[in-house]
Design a protein around this motif. Sequence first.
Motif, PDB file in Angstrom:
ATOM      1  N   ARG A  88      19.150  12.554  -5.080  1.00 50.66           N
ATOM      2  CA  ARG A  88      18.756  11.954  -3.805  1.00 50.66           C
ATOM      3  C   ARG A  88      17.343  12.398  -3.413  1.00 50.66           C
TER       4      ARG A  88
ATOM      5  N   PHE B  97      14.776  10.682  -5.513  1.00 51.65           N
ATOM      6  CA  PHE B  97      14.476   9.291  -5.153  1.00 51.65           C
ATOM      7  C   PHE B  97      13.499   9.234  -3.986  1.00 51.65           C
ATOM      8  N   ILE B  98      13.711  10.109  -3.003  1.00 50.72           N
ATOM      9  CA  ILE B  98      12.797  10.111  -1.851  1.00 50.72           C
ATOM     10  C   ILE B  98      11.390  10.482  -2.297  1.00 50.72           C
TER      11      ILE B  98
ATOM     12  N   ALA C  81       9.782   7.747  -4.252  1.00 54.78           N
ATOM     13  CA  ALA C  81       9.367   6.649  -3.373  1.00 54.78           C
ATOM     14  C   ALA C  81       8.063   7.001  -2.666  1.00 54.78           C
ATOM     15  N   MET C  82       7.936   8.278  -2.263  1.00 53.13           N
ATOM     16  CA  MET C  82       6.690   8.713  -1.620  1.00 53.13           C
ATOM     17  C   MET C  82       5.522   8.604  -2.596  1.00 53.13           C
TER      18      MET C  82
ATOM     19  N   GLU D 170       5.183   6.776  -5.011  1.00 51.69           N
ATOM     20  CA  GLU D 170       4.894   5.395  -5.392  1.00 51.69           C
ATOM     21  C   GLU D 170       3.980   4.708  -4.379  1.00 51.69           C
ATOM     22  N   SER D 171       3.930   5.235  -3.152  1.00 49.40           N
ATOM     23  CA  SER D 171       3.195   4.540  -2.094  1.00 49.40           C
ATOM     24  C   SER D 171       1.777   4.187  -2.505  1.00 49.40           C
TER      25      SER D 171
ATOM     26  N   ILE E 284       1.623   1.302  -4.686  1.00 45.43           N
ATOM     27  CA  ILE E 284       1.945   0.065  -3.975  1.00 45.43           C
ATOM     28  C   ILE E 284       0.741  -0.384  -3.146  1.00 45.43           C
ATOM     29  N   TYR E 285       0.046   0.581  -2.521  1.00 51.42           N
ATOM     30  CA  TYR E 285      -1.145   0.207  -1.746  1.00 51.42           C
ATOM     31  C   TYR E 285      -2.159  -0.487  -2.648  1.00 51.42           C
TER      32      TYR E 285
ATOM     33  N   PHE F 265      -1.578  -2.050  -5.340  1.00 51.98           N
ATOM     34  CA  PHE F 265      -1.063  -3.359  -5.713  1.00 51.98           C
ATOM     35  C   PHE F 265      -1.285  -4.372  -4.597  1.00 51.98           C
ATOM     36  N   VAL F 266      -1.109  -3.928  -3.358  1.00 53.50           N
ATOM     37  CA  VAL F 266      -1.310  -4.846  -2.236  1.00 53.50           C
ATOM     38  C   VAL F 266      -2.784  -5.252  -2.165  1.00 53.50           C
TER      39      VAL F 266
ATOM     40  N   LEU G 109      -3.310  -7.790  -4.767  1.00 54.30           N
ATOM     41  CA  LEU G 109      -2.724  -9.077  -4.361  1.00 54.30           C
ATOM     42  C   LEU G 109      -3.634  -9.796  -3.377  1.00 54.30           C
TER      43      LEU G 109
ATOM     44  N   PHE H  63      -5.025 -13.464  -4.103  1.00 59.81           N
ATOM     45  CA  PHE H  63      -4.424 -14.641  -3.476  1.00 59.81           C
ATOM     46  C   PHE H  63      -4.945 -14.927  -2.081  1.00 59.81           C
TER      47      PHE H  63
ATOM     48  N   ARG I 154       6.134  -0.764   0.551  1.00 55.19           N
ATOM     49  CA  ARG I 154       6.845  -0.346  -0.663  1.00 55.19           C
ATOM     50  C   ARG I 154       7.859  -1.402  -1.064  1.00 55.19           C
TER      51      ARG I 154
ATOM     52  N   ILE J 193      16.484   3.092  -1.662  1.00 54.24           N
ATOM     53  CA  ILE J 193      15.423   3.981  -1.175  1.00 54.24           C
ATOM     54  C   ILE J 193      15.115   3.684   0.285  1.00 54.24           C
TER      55      ILE J 193
END
Lengths: 86, 245
Positions: free
Chosen positions: A52, A55-56, A59-60, A62-63, A66-67, A69-70, A73, A77, B166, B229
């Motif tokens: 657990r 996973f947290i 996820a942190m 990964e931020s 993800i930024y 990637f945004v 994007l 687009f 996310r 998550i």
Amino acid sequence: MLEKAIVLGCSAVGAGLAMIAGIGPGIGEGYAVGKTIESIARQPEAKGDCTRTMFIGVAMAESTGIYAFVVALILMFANPFIGKLS
Amino acid sequence: MDGIGQGPKVAFTLPIFGGIEITETIVIGWLIIAAVLLVCLFLTRGLAKVPTKKRQIVAEMFVGFVNNMVETTMGKRWRHYAPYIATLLVYAVLGALVSLLGLRSMTADFNVPLTWALMTFILITFYKIKSGGPGGYLKGFASPIPLMLPLNLLSEVATPVSMAFRMFGNVSGGAVITSLIYSALAGLSKLAHLAFDVGGVGFNVFQLFIPAVLSVYFDLFSGCIQAYIFATLTMVYVSGAAEEE
């Protein structure tokens, strides 16, 4: 027309460059998962808690990816620079 | 590449207030709500104290899973949060998995995860104010030293933004990669002279099985993990906000 082509091409290059940020989360998540497996191997009864928390943390980590990637994007687009040509 | 990154299509327009546009996302969301309602009605029909029917065992398994998750992550006194977490989980999982039916994933629309993240943000703020009082809440921004004020404000705003991005990034990233793979495989099939035209519909041999394997990761795994998550982070943030001194 030429200006538009330059802006579009540079945006595509920028989107590609932005995704270099994927390296960081990749290394970080791999490290986190590896450490979690180590600790599970040492203490199998703590598997639930370890997973657990991992996973947290993952996820942190990964931020940032993800930024990036945004940003990529948006460049691909919803290009904000095309409108500034006029 | 058509349709990816273009946002959801407008399904129809409500003729009030000068026309409210109802997008695909809203339609799919309501379809999911209806489907979940039907499944719940089916699973909870004829409940018995000692379960004899399979569907009651399935329902009890799911409820027990969520209750257990909430209890281990947030503690026993947060048991009443289980319905909210279960709603988030079910809605997020199904919202991502509708892409398997050929519909647009609900979470690939940024409005949806942003709404969920704002709901969590409101809960966090509510519990922070409740545990510390309005003064304590405002004082918390200037701790440990007043110099940290801008950074604290930034991190406060970053919580919902990063949660929303996310969820959105993972699902729409999967959609972008899948569409890139489809167009690449179409090009490969053309190169290998394996692209046929059957009654006006393009048919590429390489597109047959390869995307299915990748879809297991990008749709199934990613959708479920992101929902998990999101639910876990909601629980951690909310219980963390309440326990702050």
